[in-house]
Design a protein around this motif. Structure first.
Motif, PDB file in Angstrom:
ATOM      1  N   UNK A 138       0.827  -1.241   0.063  1.00  0.00           N
ATOM      2  CA  UNK A 138      -0.027   0.072  -0.036  1.00  0.00           C
ATOM      3  C   UNK A 138       0.765   1.289  -0.076  1.00  0.00           C
ATOM      4  N   UNK A 139       2.058   1.461   0.537  1.00  0.00           N
ATOM      5  CA  UNK A 139       2.832   2.375   0.780  1.00  0.00           C
ATOM      6  C   UNK A 139       3.417   2.627  -0.643  1.00  0.00           C
ATOM      7  N   UNK A 140       3.717   1.552  -1.457  1.00  0.00           N
ATOM      8  CA  UNK A 140       4.210   1.857  -2.717  1.00  0.00           C
ATOM      9  C   UNK A 140       3.165   2.496  -3.651  1.00  0.00           C
ATOM     10  N   UNK A 146       4.352   2.237  -7.277  1.00  0.00           N
ATOM     11  CA  UNK A 146       4.161   0.695  -7.791  1.00  0.00           C
ATOM     12  C   UNK A 146       4.191   0.563  -9.402  1.00  0.00           C
ATOM     13  N   UNK A 147       3.409   1.374  -9.971  1.00  0.00           N
ATOM     14  CA  UNK A 147       3.422   1.140 -11.495  1.00  0.00           C
ATOM     15  C   UNK A 147       4.793   1.337 -12.061  1.00  0.00           C
ATOM     16  N   UNK A 148       5.597   2.029 -11.352  1.00  0.00           N
ATOM     17  CA  UNK A 148       6.932   2.078 -12.164  1.00  0.00           C
ATOM     18  C   UNK A 148       7.893   0.806 -11.783  1.00  0.00           C
ATOM     19  N   UNK A 149       7.586   0.127 -10.420  1.00  0.00           N
ATOM     20  CA  UNK A 149       8.242  -1.119 -10.114  1.00  0.00           C
ATOM     21  C   UNK A 149       7.723  -2.012 -11.173  1.00  0.00           C
ATOM     22  N   UNK A 238      -4.766   1.338  -1.417  1.00  0.00           N
ATOM     23  CA  UNK A 238      -3.799   2.460  -1.541  1.00  0.00           C
ATOM     24  C   UNK A 238      -3.535   3.263  -0.275  1.00  0.00           C
ATOM     25  N   UNK A 239      -4.177   2.868   0.651  1.00  0.00           N
ATOM     26  CA  UNK A 239      -3.999   3.648   2.065  1.00  0.00           C
ATOM     27  C   UNK A 239      -3.246   2.557   3.097  1.00  0.00           C
ATOM     28  N   UNK A 240      -1.998   2.845   3.265  1.00  0.00           N
ATOM     29  CA  UNK A 240      -1.098   2.045   4.233  1.00  0.00           C
ATOM     30  C   UNK A 240      -1.845   2.020   5.511  1.00  0.00           C
ATOM     31  N   UNK A 241      -2.276   3.210   6.254  1.00  0.00           N
ATOM     32  CA  UNK A 241      -3.027   3.379   7.232  1.00  0.00           C
ATOM     33  C   UNK A 241      -4.244   2.282   7.456  1.00  0.00           C
ATOM     34  N   UNK A 242      -4.912   2.410   6.214  1.00  0.00           N
ATOM     35  CA  UNK A 242      -6.169   1.528   6.396  1.00  0.00           C
ATOM     36  C   UNK A 242      -5.773   0.071   6.430  1.00  0.00           C
ATOM     37  N   UNK A 315      -4.571  -9.811 -10.011  1.00  0.00           N
ATOM     38  CA  UNK A 315      -5.600  -9.334 -11.118  1.00  0.00           C
ATOM     39  C   UNK A 315      -5.938  -7.933 -10.579  1.00  0.00           C
ATOM     40  N   UNK A 316      -5.155  -7.191  -9.902  1.00  0.00           N
ATOM     41  CA  UNK A 316      -5.533  -5.892  -9.523  1.00  0.00           C
ATOM     42  C   UNK A 316      -5.198  -4.706 -10.716  1.00  0.00           C
ATOM     43  N   UNK A 317      -5.934  -3.912 -10.766  1.00  0.00           N
ATOM     44  CA  UNK A 317      -5.794  -3.061 -11.846  1.00  0.00           C
ATOM     45  C   UNK A 317      -4.683  -1.853 -11.082  1.00  0.00           C
TER      46      UNK A 317
END
Length: 320
Positions: A138-140, A146-149, A238-242, A315-317
């Motif tokens: 989530x932090x990436x 994340x998309x760049x990795x 996409x929320x690390x805290x969540x 499968x995640x977009x």
């Protein structure tokens, strides 16, 4: 005519020809398309190796440089010192040889270690594992990296595996640091005596060290379900805290439900029901049944959550 000027004029002439002569444009296009890109047997560009992307050592060093990792490790190391200060301020007697685990904390170094693990097992240790695993993907995504990795490209299954492995190593290191530091502090403060259980059983110092080692290993395995759940939530948001908060919330809810005796045998299916089964190691006659059930329960939950995390991430977009 100088070489630089001649080159500039040739380029200008070429540009003019490309814009005015369709045949020249077609010729250039054919020439570019005829340049073969060297590929390997697996269809990948020559020189690309998926196994060389996102190496574990690089990821570990990166995570160790993060402030949250340093703060968590620092707090875990300070916790035994805080406990010693609390017992010094209070009325704990170093000669206490009866009562509950807290009452026996100052009886010896092994007892002090047991108390340190006992008081941190309900909230602190699950929170540490949830922090490492819930934050990893989530932090990436929150940093939009994340998309760049993935476009390097790092295969999705490898990225998830490397992130999970680094988080697992950090979690194990942090959990193991607590009893190690507590043992050193306990020996200095209370001496290397016998480990005494609330039932009155006493085991020698050497055997108590083995019990602490096995107990620490059990705690790490038992927290595997927290790790897998954190990874699942981290791959889903996409929320690390969540992700971290959701994992900790589930752990707390399971612990609360485990205290409701009206649920009867249903409590045995809760992932936290066997969290403290390791205390059976502080006995002259060890009952392994609860620990075996705790390991089985944690492995089952971790497997289910881990498979769901892998499927979700595959499968995640990815948009961030």
């Amino acid at each position: 005519m100088s070489k630089a000027r001649r080159t500039a004029e040739e380029n200008a002439h070429l540009d003019q020809g490309v814009h005015t002569d369709p045949a020249a444009l077609e010729e250039l296009t054919d020439a570019a398309s005829s340049e073969a890109t060297e590929v390997g047997a697996d269809g990948a560009v020559a020189g690309y190796r998926a196994g060389r992307t996102l190496r574990l050592g690089v990821e570990l060093r990166r995570q160790l440089r993060r402030r949250r990792t340093q703060l968590v490790l620092g707090f875990v190391v300070l916790l035994p010192l805080i406990l010693v200060a609390a017992f010094e301020i209070g009325d704990a007697s170093p000669n206490q040889r009866s009562g509950g685990f807290i009452d026996l904390a100052t009886a010896s170094a092994p007892n002090f270690v047991v108390v340190a693990l006992f008081v941190s097992g309900s909230f602190l240790l699950p929170m540490v594992v949830a922090l490492y695993f819930g934050d990893t993907i989530a932090s990436e995504a929150s940093w939009s990296s994340l998309k760049y990795l993935l476009s390097i490209p790092v295969p999705r299954h490898r990225l998830l595996r490397q992130k999970a492995t680094a988080s697992a190593l950090l979690s194990a290191m942090t959990v193991a640091a607590l009893p190690l530091v507590a043992l050193i502090v306990g020996i200095i403060g209370y001496g290397a005596g016998e480990a005494i259980s609330p039932t009155g059983d006493a085991i020698p110092f050497g055997r108590s060290l083995l019990a602490i080692l096995l107990g620490t290993g059990y705690i790490i395995i038992q927290l595997a379900w927290v790790a897998a759940l954190g990874l699942l939530l981290s791959a889903s948001t996409e929320a690390p805290l969540g992700a971290v908060g959701g994992t900790v919330l589930v752990s707390i809810l399971s612990s609360i439900l485990d205290q409701i005796t009206a649920l009867g045998d249903l409590r045995e299916f809760l992932p936290t029901h066997y969290s403290f089964a390791w205390v059976d190691l502080i006995a002259t006659d060890i009952d392994w049944a609860n620990m075996a059930s705790g390991v089985l329960s944690s492995v089952v939950y971790a497997t289910v959550f881990g498979l769901l995390a892998a499927r979700r991430f595959a499968t995640k977009d990815i948009t961030s």
